[in-house]
Design an enzyme around this catalytic site. Sequence first.
Site, short mmCIF file in Angstrom:
data_model
loop_
_atom_site.label_atom_id
_atom_site.label_comp_id
_atom_site.label_asym_id
_atom_site.label_seq_id
_atom_site.Cartn_x
_atom_site.Cartn_y
_atom_site.Cartn_z
N ASP A 93 -8.65 -6.84 1.20
CA ASP A 93 -7.78 -7.00 2.37
C ASP A 93 -8.51 -6.39 3.59
OD1 ASP A 93 -6.09 -4.21 3.47
OD2 ASP A 93 -7.12 -3.87 1.20
N ASP A 107 0.63 -1.39 -0.09
CA ASP A 107 0.11 -0.15 0.11
C ASP A 107 0.76 1.15 0.01
OD1 ASP A 107 -2.15 1.66 0.26
OD2 ASP A 107 -3.06 0.96 1.95
#
EC number: 2.4.2.29
Length: 372
Positions: free
Chosen positions: A265, A92
């Site tokens: 996620d 990320d």
Amino acid sequence: MFQFEITSNCSNTDARTGIFHTPNGQVNTPRFMPVGTLGTVKGISSKQLTSTGSEMILSNTFHLHLQPGEKLVKESGGIHKFMNWPKPILTDSGGYQVFSLAKLNNISDKGVEFKNPRDGSHVFLSPEKVMQIQMDLGSDVAMAFDHCPPHTANENDIEDSLLRTHSWLQKCVETHQKSNQALFGIIQGGKYPRLREYSAKFTSSFDLPGIAVGGVSVGEAVEEIHSVINYIPKFLPINKPRYLMGIGSLREISLAVAKGFDIFDCVLPTRLGRHGTAFFNDQRLNLRNARFKNDFSPIDKTCKCETCKSYSRAYLHHLIRNDEILGLTLISLHNIAHLIRFTNAISNAIKDNCFTIDFAPWKTASIAHHTW
């Protein structure tokens, strides 16, 4: 090197199964990714994580930049070697920290200046810097730097953050120069359909290997989450993996798969595990409760995870009540395995054309001949 192959489509919904090919292996979709923010899924070794059926994990650029630093990770041979995880890794960008550390940052079109939550020092992240960090880390998938505003922001402020996200995406695309790393763009726009549509079309225009939807499950009402899930897929390219960020509940995963999303996620399975709460079908069992003291059955008799094969609810209750670290690990393992198992069951149902939007594989009527 990166390819998304759709292997089957559902005739009842927009769900599909697929294979996302990466340099470090393939990811079968739909797929849940465990979150390993600092290069570890909390309390779980890479070998244990493999036993859950996990095929891809998420780590965080911002936190790895602060500690231990991307240069050290690069010197070790990259993030896969550093954490001994040979399968795909997605990093990320740190955009979520723009949201979660809002009181500690200063945002401009050039980037974000943070106050380091570890030592109070100043850290500046630009789109170019974020790309360089992720290239040094060596993840399979790098996320573009985005500005995730709070869900309470008004439409004008969210539009401003959206335009900033788009400007940053252009800079990320210009900077990213690694052929063995895929870059995914992130769609923002809050709860506003006009902004979501605009962002989806803008982000899709770059023809990147994958596309993500961010700014979801950041404190807004569940109805707003469902609205985004329902509305945005029609503006997304069909031939790219679609990643819905921050989603980890069975209901939302099932709805999102039905609308054509592929990857998810969430920290939920490990966060709940660390507090002694285990997934059981669509329920949550608080194993701290006294009613489990003499319960010698596993969390789930139908589950094949290492926890359920070896330990009872009574033993896990004992560990949790005595603050034993092993208890947190074992419950977290089960919770991750439960979500992987759920997405596997969805995949089988799609292939057999019996998937529905309210999919519940633990109900015999839902799964026909499938095992759960």
